[in-house]
Design a protein around this motif. Structure first.
Motif, PDB file in Angstrom:
ATOM      1  N   GLY A  10      46.747  42.738  38.691  1.00 20.16           N
ATOM      2  CA  GLY A  10      46.801  41.523  37.703  1.00 20.16           C
ATOM      3  C   GLY A  10      45.455  41.139  37.207  1.00 20.16           C
ATOM      4  O   GLY A  10      45.373  40.631  35.931  1.00 20.16           O
ATOM      5  N   CYS A  11      44.571  41.484  37.670  1.00 15.93           N
ATOM      6  CA  CYS A  11      43.028  41.314  37.167  1.00 15.93           C
ATOM      7  C   CYS A  11      42.279  42.535  37.442  1.00 15.93           C
ATOM      8  O   CYS A  11      41.982  42.946  38.367  1.00 15.93           O
ATOM      9  CB  CYS A  11      42.516  40.015  38.122  1.00 15.93           C
ATOM     10  N   PRO A  12      41.641  42.841  36.212  1.00 15.18           N
ATOM     11  CA  PRO A  12      41.128  44.265  36.221  1.00 15.18           C
ATOM     12  C   PRO A  12      39.720  44.283  37.243  1.00 15.18           C
ATOM     13  O   PRO A  12      39.416  45.236  37.809  1.00 15.18           O
ATOM     14  CB  PRO A  12      40.636  44.530  34.640  1.00 15.18           C
ATOM     15  N   GLU A  13      39.209  43.114  37.090  1.00 14.51           N
ATOM     16  CA  GLU A  13      37.886  43.300  38.061  1.00 14.51           C
ATOM     17  C   GLU A  13      38.183  43.138  39.264  1.00 14.51           C
ATOM     18  O   GLU A  13      37.588  43.853  40.091  1.00 14.51           O
ATOM     19  CB  GLU A  13      37.330  41.785  37.568  1.00 14.51           C
ATOM     20  N   LEU A  14      39.326  42.476  39.644  1.00 14.74           N
ATOM     21  CA  LEU A  14      39.781  42.532  41.073  1.00 14.74           C
ATOM     22  C   LEU A  14      40.308  43.896  41.513  1.00 14.74           C
ATOM     23  O   LEU A  14      39.862  44.320  42.719  1.00 14.74           O
ATOM     24  CB  LEU A  14      41.089  41.456  41.437  1.00 14.74           C
ATOM     25  N   ALA A  15      41.144  44.546  40.681  1.00 10.55           N
ATOM     26  CA  ALA A  15      41.386  45.871  40.956  1.00 10.55           C
ATOM     27  C   ALA A  15      40.191  46.818  41.058  1.00 10.55           C
ATOM     28  O   ALA A  15      40.265  47.490  42.060  1.00 10.55           O
ATOM     29  CB  ALA A  15      42.190  46.371  39.941  1.00 10.55           C
ATOM     30  N   ALA A  16      39.293  46.529  40.391  1.00  8.91           N
ATOM     31  CA  ALA A  16      37.965  47.401  40.190  1.00  8.91           C
ATOM     32  C   ALA A  16      37.269  47.325  41.528  1.00  8.91           C
ATOM     33  O   ALA A  16      37.017  48.340  42.256  1.00  8.91           O
ATOM     34  CB  ALA A  16      37.300  47.217  39.060  1.00  8.91           C
ATOM     35  N   GLN A  17      37.123  46.033  42.014  1.00  8.37           N
ATOM     36  CA  GLN A  17      36.301  45.889  43.382  1.00  8.37           C
ATOM     37  C   GLN A  17      37.135  46.281  44.609  1.00  8.37           C
ATOM     38  O   GLN A  17      36.493  46.757  45.482  1.00  8.37           O
ATOM     39  CB  GLN A  17      35.763  44.364  43.327  1.00  8.37           C
ATOM     40  N   ALA A  18      38.367  46.112  44.213  1.00  2.74           N
ATOM     41  CA  ALA A  18      39.191  46.481  45.623  1.00  2.74           C
ATOM     42  C   ALA A  18      39.227  48.001  45.715  1.00  2.74           C
ATOM     43  O   ALA A  18      38.979  48.651  46.632  1.00  2.74           O
ATOM     44  CB  ALA A  18      40.690  46.205  45.552  1.00  2.74           C
TER      45      ALA A  18
END
Length: 151
Positions: A72-80
């Motif tokens: 749901g959050c592009p930055e969160l998905a990218a860092q994960a």
């Protein structure tokens, strides 16, 4: 005051999770920065994972215990994804070198899940008496080193 910068609690939580994953990913990247054997990279990743979780238990819990998907959050998905990428690349190298056999994506998930499970049980005080996180991780790592193949 935070709501000047974010829409709601969910966005604030996603940003906090992103930052925790960013720090975790950086620790994983640092663990494999030196060129070495695939087995040494897997070992360093495991130890870095444990060290990060023990040094940052609240951030670790936030990363993995929070409800809501990372998608749901592009930055969160990218860092994960960045955090997992190190495990995947090290596992691919281990398969290519014959240290492990199987699908690298599946094996990388199994490595991640093993260390995650051990760390989570440790942080929750759920390991059986006499079992320490260090002992269990070292035993698991020794299994990776047996005749170049996982038992």
């Amino acid at each position: 005051t935070p709501y000047r910068y974010v829409a709601d609690k969910d966005e604030l939580l996603a940003l906090a999770r992103s930052e925790a994953f960013r720090a975790f990913a950086a620790s994983q990247e640092a663990a494999v920065a030196l060129r070495s054997t695939p087995l040494a990279r897997l070992t360093r990743l495991c130890r870095a994972y444990v060290a990060f979780a023990l040094a940052n238990p609240e951030g670790y819990r936030l990363m993995f215990s929070s409800s809501g998907p990372v998608t749901g959050c592009p930055e969160l998905a990218a860092q994960a994804a960045r955090a997992f990428r190190q495990q995947l690349e090290a596992t691919k190298a281990a398969v290519k070198a014959g240290v492990e056999e199987g699908d690298p994506v599946v094996l990388a998930h199994l490595h991640w899940a093993t260390v995650h499970g051990l760390v989570s049980l440790h942080l929750q005080g759920k390991l059986m008496p006499g079992m320490t996180l260090e002992r269990l991780c070292e035993q698991w790592l020794a299994g990776l080193d047996t005749k170049g193949k996982k038992r």
